[in-house]
Scaffold this motif. Sequence first.
Motif, PDB file in Angstrom:
ATOM      1  N   GLY A   5      29.679 -21.449  11.081  1.00  0.00           N
ATOM      2  CA  GLY A   5      28.802 -21.051  12.185  1.00  0.00           C
ATOM      3  C   GLY A   5      27.340 -21.042  11.772  1.00  0.00           C
ATOM      4  O   GLY A   5      26.476 -21.522  12.508  1.00  0.00           O
ATOM      5  N   TYR A   6      27.072 -20.497  10.588  1.00  0.00           N
ATOM      6  CA  TYR A   6      25.691 -20.498  10.096  1.00  0.00           C
ATOM      7  C   TYR A   6      25.197 -21.925   9.855  1.00  0.00           C
ATOM      8  O   TYR A   6      24.071 -22.269  10.208  1.00  0.00           O
ATOM      9  CB  TYR A   6      25.571 -19.700   8.799  1.00  0.00           C
ATOM     10  CG  TYR A   6      25.473 -18.214   9.012  1.00  0.00           C
ATOM     11  CD1 TYR A   6      24.340 -17.645   9.599  1.00  0.00           C
ATOM     12  CD2 TYR A   6      26.511 -17.367   8.642  1.00  0.00           C
ATOM     13  CE1 TYR A   6      24.248 -16.287   9.794  1.00  0.00           C
ATOM     14  CE2 TYR A   6      26.428 -15.998   8.832  1.00  0.00           C
ATOM     15  CZ  TYR A   6      25.296 -15.464   9.406  1.00  0.00           C
ATOM     16  OH  TYR A   6      25.198 -14.119   9.612  1.00  0.00           O
ATOM     17  N   PHE A   7      26.021 -22.750   9.246  1.00  0.00           N
ATOM     18  CA  PHE A   7      25.643 -24.131   8.950  1.00  0.00           C
ATOM     19  C   PHE A   7      25.363 -24.899  10.248  1.00  0.00           C
ATOM     20  O   PHE A   7      24.363 -25.592  10.365  1.00  0.00           O
ATOM     21  CB  PHE A   7      26.733 -24.819   8.126  1.00  0.00           C
ATOM     22  CG  PHE A   7      26.331 -26.154   7.584  1.00  0.00           C
ATOM     23  CD1 PHE A   7      25.292 -26.277   6.668  1.00  0.00           C
ATOM     24  CD2 PHE A   7      26.987 -27.303   7.982  1.00  0.00           C
ATOM     25  CE1 PHE A   7      24.918 -27.506   6.168  1.00  0.00           C
ATOM     26  CE2 PHE A   7      26.622 -28.545   7.486  1.00  0.00           C
ATOM     27  CZ  PHE A   7      25.582 -28.645   6.578  1.00  0.00           C
ATOM     28  N   TRP A  47      23.234 -18.063  25.623  1.00  0.00           N
ATOM     29  CA  TRP A  47      23.963 -18.045  24.341  1.00  0.00           C
ATOM     30  C   TRP A  47      23.512 -16.859  23.495  1.00  0.00           C
ATOM     31  O   TRP A  47      24.329 -16.209  22.838  1.00  0.00           O
ATOM     32  CB  TRP A  47      23.754 -19.347  23.569  1.00  0.00           C
ATOM     33  CG  TRP A  47      24.740 -20.400  23.915  1.00  0.00           C
ATOM     34  CD1 TRP A  47      24.482 -21.598  24.498  1.00  0.00           C
ATOM     35  CD2 TRP A  47      26.161 -20.379  23.691  1.00  0.00           C
ATOM     36  NE1 TRP A  47      25.648 -22.308  24.665  1.00  0.00           N
ATOM     37  CE2 TRP A  47      26.681 -21.584  24.170  1.00  0.00           C
ATOM     38  CE3 TRP A  47      27.033 -19.445  23.142  1.00  0.00           C
ATOM     39  CZ2 TRP A  47      28.044 -21.883  24.106  1.00  0.00           C
ATOM     40  CZ3 TRP A  47      28.385 -19.739  23.079  1.00  0.00           C
ATOM     41  CH2 TRP A  47      28.874 -20.950  23.569  1.00  0.00           C
ATOM     42  N   LEU A  48      22.229 -16.565  23.518  1.00  0.00           N
ATOM     43  CA  LEU A  48      21.716 -15.418  22.768  1.00  0.00           C
ATOM     44  C   LEU A  48      22.278 -14.112  23.321  1.00  0.00           C
ATOM     45  O   LEU A  48      22.729 -13.250  22.555  1.00  0.00           O
ATOM     46  CB  LEU A  48      20.183 -15.399  22.810  1.00  0.00           C
ATOM     47  CG  LEU A  48      19.490 -14.258  22.084  1.00  0.00           C
ATOM     48  CD1 LEU A  48      19.877 -14.207  20.613  1.00  0.00           C
ATOM     49  CD2 LEU A  48      17.975 -14.397  22.236  1.00  0.00           C
ATOM     50  N   LYS A  55      28.273  -9.487  19.177  1.00  0.00           N
ATOM     51  CA  LYS A  55      27.829  -9.182  17.815  1.00  0.00           C
ATOM     52  C   LYS A  55      28.112 -10.337  16.849  1.00  0.00           C
ATOM     53  O   LYS A  55      28.454 -10.126  15.692  1.00  0.00           O
ATOM     54  CB  LYS A  55      28.455  -7.882  17.323  1.00  0.00           C
ATOM     55  CG  LYS A  55      28.053  -6.669  18.142  1.00  0.00           C
ATOM     56  CD  LYS A  55      28.710  -5.407  17.635  1.00  0.00           C
ATOM     57  CE  LYS A  55      28.213  -4.198  18.349  1.00  0.00           C
ATOM     58  NZ  LYS A  55      28.789  -3.897  19.603  1.00  0.00           N
ATOM     59  N   ALA A  56      27.972 -11.558  17.348  1.00  0.00           N
ATOM     60  CA  ALA A  56      28.196 -12.763  16.543  1.00  0.00           C
ATOM     61  C   ALA A  56      26.871 -13.151  15.879  1.00  0.00           C
ATOM     62  O   ALA A  56      26.036 -13.823  16.493  1.00  0.00           O
ATOM     63  CB  ALA A  56      28.735 -13.888  17.409  1.00  0.00           C
ATOM     64  N   ALA A  61      21.433 -15.474  15.429  1.00  0.00           N
ATOM     65  CA  ALA A  61      20.386 -16.033  14.569  1.00  0.00           C
ATOM     66  C   ALA A  61      19.975 -17.429  15.032  1.00  0.00           C
ATOM     67  O   ALA A  61      18.782 -17.722  15.175  1.00  0.00           O
ATOM     68  CB  ALA A  61      20.864 -16.070  13.119  1.00  0.00           C
ATOM     69  N   ALA A  62      20.954 -18.276  15.280  1.00  0.00           N
ATOM     70  CA  ALA A  62      20.654 -19.657  15.676  1.00  0.00           C
ATOM     71  C   ALA A  62      19.955 -19.704  17.022  1.00  0.00           C
ATOM     72  O   ALA A  62      18.947 -20.405  17.189  1.00  0.00           O
ATOM     73  CB  ALA A  62      21.932 -20.487  15.722  1.00  0.00           C
TER      74      ALA A  62
END
Length: 84
Positions: A5-7, A47-48, A55-56, A61-62
Amino acid sequence: METVGYFAGILTTIAFVPQVIQIYKTKSAKDISLAMFLLFTLGVTFWLVYGISTKAVPVIAANATTLMLSLLILFFKYKYRKSM
């Protein structure tokens, strides 16, 4: 899986950086579709909100970063518009 998810978030977010740089350098956003970027910005905002509600952290962050870049592009679109 959170690493994936971070990537994914990093890649899709930094994809906008070259566009921001190009607009800033050329002082032109004439080839940017206003309708597309308004819809995109609205989608990123949702999405935010979704990320915050679930709490994802990778989604938060993305999309927070992407929202800032998208708003910057919209600002440039307005700032560098041609006066009629």
